[in-house]
Design a protein around this motif. Sequence first.
Motif, PDB file in Angstrom:
ATOM      1  N   UNK A 132     -33.890  35.579   0.354  1.00  0.00           N
ATOM      2  CA  UNK A 132     -32.783  36.702   0.504  1.00  0.00           C
ATOM      3  C   UNK A 132     -32.795  37.679  -0.369  1.00  0.00           C
ATOM      4  N   UNK A 133     -33.891  38.039  -1.092  1.00  0.00           N
ATOM      5  CA  UNK A 133     -33.797  39.281  -1.815  1.00  0.00           C
ATOM      6  C   UNK A 133     -34.324  40.411  -1.002  1.00  0.00           C
ATOM      7  N   UNK A 134     -34.930  40.253   0.239  1.00  0.00           N
ATOM      8  CA  UNK A 134     -35.377  41.031   1.216  1.00  0.00           C
ATOM      9  C   UNK A 134     -33.926  41.553   2.120  1.00  0.00           C
ATOM     10  N   UNK A 135     -33.834  42.869   2.055  1.00  0.00           N
ATOM     11  CA  UNK A 135     -32.702  43.620   2.902  1.00  0.00           C
ATOM     12  C   UNK A 135     -33.331  44.464   3.916  1.00  0.00           C
ATOM     13  N   UNK A 136     -33.917  44.007   4.857  1.00  0.00           N
ATOM     14  CA  UNK A 136     -34.467  45.007   6.025  1.00  0.00           C
ATOM     15  C   UNK A 136     -33.746  46.219   6.463  1.00  0.00           C
ATOM     16  N   UNK A 137     -32.216  45.912   6.681  1.00  0.00           N
ATOM     17  CA  UNK A 137     -31.661  46.866   7.071  1.00  0.00           C
ATOM     18  C   UNK A 137     -31.380  48.191   5.853  1.00  0.00           C
ATOM     19  N   UNK A 138     -31.815  47.930   4.712  1.00  0.00           N
ATOM     20  CA  UNK A 138     -31.645  48.829   3.583  1.00  0.00           C
ATOM     21  C   UNK A 138     -33.281  49.559   3.275  1.00  0.00           C
ATOM     22  N   UNK A 139     -34.137  48.920   4.028  1.00  0.00           N
ATOM     23  CA  UNK A 139     -35.276  49.776   3.976  1.00  0.00           C
ATOM     24  C   UNK A 139     -35.335  51.074   4.406  1.00  0.00           C
ATOM     25  N   UNK A 140     -36.227  52.053   3.765  1.00  0.00           N
ATOM     26  CA  UNK A 140     -36.085  53.568   4.133  1.00  0.00           C
ATOM     27  C   UNK A 140     -36.473  53.636   5.632  1.00  0.00           C
ATOM     28  N   UNK A 141     -37.479  53.033   6.112  1.00  0.00           N
ATOM     29  CA  UNK A 141     -37.879  53.112   7.591  1.00  0.00           C
ATOM     30  C   UNK A 141     -36.868  52.900   8.500  1.00  0.00           C
ATOM     31  N   UNK A 142     -36.129  51.921   8.334  1.00  0.00           N
ATOM     32  CA  UNK A 142     -34.878  51.319   9.149  1.00  0.00           C
ATOM     33  C   UNK A 142     -33.775  52.557   9.065  1.00  0.00           C
ATOM     34  N   UNK A 143     -33.288  53.075   7.873  1.00  0.00           N
ATOM     35  CA  UNK A 143     -32.339  53.913   7.622  1.00  0.00           C
ATOM     36  C   UNK A 143     -32.715  55.161   8.275  1.00  0.00           C
ATOM     37  N   UNK A 144     -34.042  55.847   8.203  1.00  0.00           N
ATOM     38  CA  UNK A 144     -34.498  56.925   8.778  1.00  0.00           C
ATOM     39  C   UNK A 144     -34.643  56.968  10.347  1.00  0.00           C
ATOM     40  N   UNK A 145     -35.072  55.806  10.746  1.00  0.00           N
ATOM     41  CA  UNK A 145     -35.105  55.612  12.255  1.00  0.00           C
ATOM     42  C   UNK A 145     -33.676  55.689  12.807  1.00  0.00           C
ATOM     43  N   UNK A 146     -32.582  55.149  12.186  1.00  0.00           N
ATOM     44  CA  UNK A 146     -31.304  55.250  12.651  1.00  0.00           C
ATOM     45  C   UNK A 146     -30.778  56.788  12.896  1.00  0.00           C
ATOM     46  N   UNK A 147     -30.915  57.447  11.928  1.00  0.00           N
ATOM     47  CA  UNK A 147     -30.470  58.859  11.889  1.00  0.00           C
ATOM     48  C   UNK A 147     -31.546  59.667  12.802  1.00  0.00           C
ATOM     49  N   UNK A 148     -32.970  59.444  13.073  1.00  0.00           N
ATOM     50  CA  UNK A 148     -33.748  60.018  13.901  1.00  0.00           C
ATOM     51  C   UNK A 148     -33.265  59.745  15.223  1.00  0.00           C
ATOM     52  N   UNK A 149     -32.882  58.585  15.809  1.00  0.00           N
ATOM     53  CA  UNK A 149     -32.304  58.260  16.903  1.00  0.00           C
ATOM     54  C   UNK A 149     -31.066  59.190  17.405  1.00  0.00           C
ATOM     55  N   UNK A 150     -30.329  59.181  16.540  1.00  0.00           N
ATOM     56  CA  UNK A 150     -28.738  59.671  16.629  1.00  0.00           C
ATOM     57  C   UNK A 150     -28.939  61.253  16.797  1.00  0.00           C
ATOM     58  N   UNK A 151     -29.828  61.984  15.856  1.00  0.00           N
ATOM     59  CA  UNK A 151     -30.128  63.315  15.744  1.00  0.00           C
ATOM     60  C   UNK A 151     -30.934  63.836  17.121  1.00  0.00           C
ATOM     61  N   UNK A 152     -31.615  62.972  17.466  1.00  0.00           N
ATOM     62  CA  UNK A 152     -32.773  63.352  18.749  1.00  0.00           C
ATOM     63  C   UNK A 152     -32.004  63.086  19.823  1.00  0.00           C
ATOM     64  N   UNK A 153     -31.104  62.215  20.089  1.00  0.00           N
ATOM     65  CA  UNK A 153     -29.951  61.907  21.254  1.00  0.00           C
ATOM     66  C   UNK A 153     -29.030  63.124  21.407  1.00  0.00           C
ATOM     67  N   UNK A 154     -28.685  63.484  20.183  1.00  0.00           N
ATOM     68  CA  UNK A 154     -27.581  64.570  20.181  1.00  0.00           C
ATOM     69  C   UNK A 154     -28.253  65.826  20.582  1.00  0.00           C
ATOM     70  N   UNK A 155     -29.425  66.018  20.250  1.00  0.00           N
ATOM     71  CA  UNK A 155     -30.358  67.406  20.572  1.00  0.00           C
ATOM     72  C   UNK A 155     -30.641  67.197  22.116  1.00  0.00           C
ATOM     73  N   UNK A 156     -30.938  66.214  22.567  1.00  0.00           N
ATOM     74  CA  UNK A 156     -31.317  65.719  24.092  1.00  0.00           C
ATOM     75  C   UNK A 156     -29.971  66.190  24.999  1.00  0.00           C
ATOM     76  N   UNK A 157     -28.770  65.685  24.629  1.00  0.00           N
ATOM     77  CA  UNK A 157     -27.543  65.924  25.111  1.00  0.00           C
ATOM     78  C   UNK A 157     -27.336  67.289  25.365  1.00  0.00           C
ATOM     79  N   UNK A 158     -27.383  67.919  23.961  1.00  0.00           N
ATOM     80  CA  UNK A 158     -27.043  69.491  24.031  1.00  0.00           C
ATOM     81  C   UNK A 158     -27.943  70.252  24.842  1.00  0.00           C
ATOM     82  N   UNK A 159     -29.243  69.763  24.698  1.00  0.00           N
ATOM     83  CA  UNK A 159     -30.291  70.853  25.385  1.00  0.00           C
ATOM     84  C   UNK A 159     -29.910  70.397  27.080  1.00  0.00           C
TER      85      UNK A 159
END
Length: 159
Positions: free
Chosen positions: A47-74
């Motif tokens: 239970x000490x592992x929190x995969x949703x709090x790892x840096x890669x997981x957090x950065x991936x969420x914002x990367x998906x969101x930002x890239x999707x917004x950029x694609x829709x805008x363009x």
Amino acid sequence: AYCYHGQTLLASDKCGEAIRSLQESEKFFAKAEALCKEYGETKGPGTTAKPSGHLFFRKLGSLIKNTLEKCQRENGFIYFQKVPTEAPQLELKANYGLVEPVPFEFPALNAHWTPETLAAFDLTKRPKDDAAKPKPDEEVKPLKEPDIKPQKDSGCQIS
């Protein structure tokens, strides 16, 4: 993989397919996020592992969101491409950046290794000698250390 594939599609001016790829990525990310939160709340030794709090997981969420917004805008300003209903297929076999693996083959046996030679290594037939028994530890005698005191008068002069 869908997120990075979407970025590649956007770079090659296929904005509609990039949007669909990023939407698929967003769907899988939400599913993974739910599984990670469920894993973090389970009881047990891991239970000490929190995969949703790892840096890669957090950065991936914002990367998906930002890239999707950029694609829709363009796509709304520049490309005006139709978004397909099916997600684009991912290339699962990399065709760049990797070398081909060399198949491993066992070397041929030497002629000296015959079944008779291998049978000679039977450990149950070894000679019984007393040299293999551990010797009792000898007592270590303490040594007297010299008494070293700092000396002020060393004979050195600074001129």
